[in-house]
Scaffold this motif. Structure first.
Motif, PDB file in Angstrom:
ATOM      1  N   VAL A   1       1.489  -4.006  13.051  1.00  0.00           N
ATOM      2  CA  VAL A   1       1.462  -2.588  12.676  1.00  0.00           C
ATOM      3  C   VAL A   1       2.099  -2.388  11.305  1.00  0.00           C
ATOM      4  O   VAL A   1       1.527  -1.737  10.418  1.00  0.00           O
ATOM      5  CB  VAL A   1       2.188  -1.736  13.734  1.00  0.00           C
ATOM      6  CG1 VAL A   1       2.373  -0.298  13.234  1.00  0.00           C
ATOM      7  CG2 VAL A   1       1.419  -1.750  15.048  1.00  0.00           C
TER       8      VAL A   1
ATOM      9  N   ALA B   1       0.837  -1.195   0.000  1.00  0.00           N
ATOM     10  CA  ALA B   1       0.000   0.000   0.000  1.00  0.00           C
ATOM     11  C   ALA B   1       0.875   1.249   0.000  1.00  0.00           C
ATOM     12  O   ALA B   1       2.033   1.202   0.434  1.00  0.00           O
ATOM     13  CB  ALA B   1      -0.908  -0.012   1.227  1.00  0.00           C
ATOM     14  N   PRO B   2       0.343   2.371  -0.490  1.00  0.00           N
ATOM     15  CA  PRO B   2       1.122   3.607  -0.533  1.00  0.00           C
ATOM     16  C   PRO B   2       1.579   4.027   0.860  1.00  0.00           C
ATOM     17  O   PRO B   2       0.758   4.103   1.781  1.00  0.00           O
ATOM     18  CB  PRO B   2       0.140   4.640  -1.118  1.00  0.00           C
ATOM     19  CG  PRO B   2      -0.895   3.832  -1.814  1.00  0.00           C
ATOM     20  CD  PRO B   2      -1.004   2.538  -1.070  1.00  0.00           C
TER      21      PRO B   2
ATOM     22  N   ARG C   1       0.063  -4.247   8.364  1.00  0.00           N
ATOM     23  CA  ARG C   1      -1.185  -3.567   8.028  1.00  0.00           C
ATOM     24  C   ARG C   1      -0.903  -2.214   7.382  1.00  0.00           C
ATOM     25  O   ARG C   1      -1.615  -1.795   6.460  1.00  0.00           O
ATOM     26  CB  ARG C   1      -2.047  -3.382   9.281  1.00  0.00           C
ATOM     27  CG  ARG C   1      -2.671  -4.686   9.766  1.00  0.00           C
ATOM     28  CD  ARG C   1      -3.610  -4.444  10.926  1.00  0.00           C
ATOM     29  NE  ARG C   1      -4.075  -5.709  11.499  1.00  0.00           N
ATOM     30  CZ  ARG C   1      -4.667  -5.810  12.689  1.00  0.00           C
ATOM     31  NH1 ARG C   1      -4.870  -4.721  13.434  1.00  0.00           N
ATOM     32  NH2 ARG C   1      -5.072  -6.983  13.131  1.00  0.00           N
ATOM     33  N   THR C   2       0.140  -1.531   7.871  1.00  0.00           N
ATOM     34  CA  THR C   2       0.500  -0.246   7.272  1.00  0.00           C
ATOM     35  C   THR C   2       0.824  -0.430   5.787  1.00  0.00           C
ATOM     36  O   THR C   2       0.490   0.420   4.959  1.00  0.00           O
ATOM     37  CB  THR C   2       1.708   0.369   8.000  1.00  0.00           C
ATOM     38  OG1 THR C   2       1.328   0.682   9.346  1.00  0.00           O
ATOM     39  CG2 THR C   2       2.190   1.635   7.302  1.00  0.00           C
TER      40      THR C   2
END
Lengths: 237, 237
Positions: free
Chosen positions: A210, A161-162, A213-214
Motif C-alpha cells: 500500500v 509520487a505526489p 504503490r501510494t
DNA sequence: TCGGAACCTGACTGTTTGGTCAGATTCCGT
DNA sequence: ACGGAATCTGACCAAACAGTCAGGTTCCGA
C-alpha cells in the motif's frame, strides 16, 4: 536533546534510578498496569486487578505510585518514547523506498511485539487524549511537520509520487496499528483465535505494498537483494 | 434476509415500534448514550451523565433500558447496522474504480457525520469485542469473505493490481476511521481545534489516492466527469 | 369522561472503588 | 551488629456507582 530528555521535559521529570528493589517493583507494576489498562481502559482498570496481576497487595501500588492517575501517566511515559522512535531514517538524503520500508517494518513490529502499548495509546487518543494533549501538540506535531517536509522534498524532487506527507503518516499509523488495536476484529474476520507469525508477515507485506504503490515506488524492491528474514516475533495476544 | 433482520436475529429482537412517547424518549436516551459512551467508554460512562445529557432523571433510563449493559447493547445495535452498509456496490460486475470510490467516500462520510458511532465501535473492538464477537465472527466475516472474493476476481481478471482483498479492507477501515477515532491526534498534529470541511475533503482525497494507487487504478479518474460536490457535512467534534 | 396502562421520579440501598494509615518487617551503609 | 531508611500490608474509610421501589402523574382508547 535526546528523546528521553524530550519526554522527561514534557512529562515532568521523575526522580531517576532508585534502589534495586524499587526498580524491580516499579517495573513489575508498570508491566501489569500496561496489560490491565490495555484490556479495560483507564476507567475500567481497577487497582485491585493491577495489584493482583503484579503480585503485590494494593497498598504497595500506592507506595510506588501516589495515585491511579500517576500510575497511568507513568505507563503512558514509557509508551510515548516508543512512539517517536524509528523516524530517524526518514531524511531528505535517504533512499525513499528503503527509509519507508524501514519505518513500516518498525511500526508493524511494534504492533506485533507491544500490542498492549499500542492499545493503551489508542485508548488514550480515542477518549480525547486528556493526559497527552500537550505531547501531541508539541513533540509529535513537530516530528510530523519535519517528516512531512521530507516527504514534500521527495515529491518536489520527483523521487516519489505526489502525496500529502501529513496524511500519509495518518494512513501509515492507522494501517499498522490496526493490527494491534483492532486485533479482535482481525482475528474474527480471519477466523482465527490469534494472529500468527504468518499473518504478521502477510500483513506487513500488504501494508508495504500500500505504502510503496501510494508513493509510486517499485515493490517488491528490485534494486537491492531481499532483506534478511525478520527477527522472530511474539504475536500472541 | 434484510440487514435489519440479520442484525435483529443476531442481537435478539427487541419488541418493535412502541408508543409515540416511548419512541421519542428511547431515541433521546440512545443519542445521549452514544455521545457519553463515545467520550468515556463503557466503564467510564455513568448512567447519571447519560441521564443528564438526555435531560431525564436516572430512573427513567431504567424504565426504558433494564440495565447499563442493555442500553450499551442497544447503542451498539444501531451502530452495527451502519457498519455493514454501503458495500452493495462492490460487485464483480461493477467498475472497480467507481465502486471503490463510492465505498471510500461512504466510509469517510460516516467518520465525519457519525464520529461518536465510530468511537463507540472502536472502543468495543479495542477492548476485546466482548459484546459483539458473534457479529464479527459471523455477519462481518461473511461480508468480508464475499467482498474479498470480488477483489480477487478483479485481480484475476486484470482489472486491478494484485492485492490481498481482506487486508485491503483492514487498511481501508483503518485509514477512514482514524479520522473519527483518532480525531484528537489529527487535530493536534494539524494544529487545529477541530477538523474543518476543507480538512475532510483533503483527507478523503488522500485516502482515495492511497486506495486507487494500491489497486493500480488511475486517479483522479479520467474516464468520467468529476463527481458532484459532496453533501455538506458536520465535521464538528 | 372514565379507568387501566403507560410513563415518570425522589429517595433509597448494597457494592465497588481509589485511597489512607499505623505499625510491622526488611534492607543496607557503617 | 546496629540503627535509620526503605519497604511492605491488613484493616479501614468516604465517595461514586448501578440498580430498586413505592407512589405519583399523564396518556388514550372506549
Amino acid at each position: 536533546m535526546s528523546l528521553r530528555a524530550i519526554i522527561d521535559k514534557s512529562l515532568g521529570d521523575r526522580p531517576a534510578a532508585k534502589g534495586r528493589i524499587r526498580q524491580r517493583q516499579e517495573g513489575a507494576i508498570l508491566k501489569a498496569a500496561e496489560k490491565v489498562f490495555a484490556r479495560a481502559g483507564y476507567q475500567g482498570a481497577t487497582l485491585n486487578e493491577i495489584a493482583e496481576t503484579a503480585g503485590v497487595p494494593k497498598p504497595t501500588l500506592h507506595y510506588y505510585f501516589s495515585s491511579k492517575e500517576a500510575l497511568y501517566r507513568a505507563v503512558l511515559d514509557n509508551i510515548l518514547a516508543l512512539w517517536l522512535a524509528e523516524t530517524d531514517t526518514l531524511t531528505v538524503d535517504a533512499d525513499p523506498a528503503a527509509a519507508l520500508e524501514h519505518y513500516v517494518r518498525a511500526k508493524m513490529r511494534l504492533s506485533a511485539e507491544r500490542p498492549d502499548a499500542s492499545r493503551v495509546f489508542a485508548n488514550e487518543i480515542l477518549h480525547g487524549a486528556g493526559h497527552i494533549g500537550y505531547f501531541l501538540r508539541s513533540e509529535l506535531r513537530e516530528l510530523v511537520r519535519d517528516r512531512a517536509d521530507v516527504i514534500a522534498r521527495w515529491v518536489a524532487d520527483g523521487r516519489i509520487a505526489p502525496v500529502d506527507g501529513t496524511h500519509l503518516f495518518f494512513t501509515l499509523w492507522a494501517a499498522t496499528q490496526t493490527y494491534a488495536d483492532f486485533d479482535s476484529q482481525i482475528c474474527a474476520v480471519l477466523g482465527k483465535a490469534r494472529q500468527t507469525v504468518a499473518d504478521h508477515v502477510r500483513a506487513t507485506d500488504h501494508v508495504l505494498t500500500v505504502v510503496m504503490r501510494t508513493c509510486g515506488l517499485p515493490w517488491p524492491r528490485t534494486d537491492v537483494p531481499p532483506t534478511l528474514p525478520e527477527a522472530r516475533h511474539t504475536c500472541s495476544t
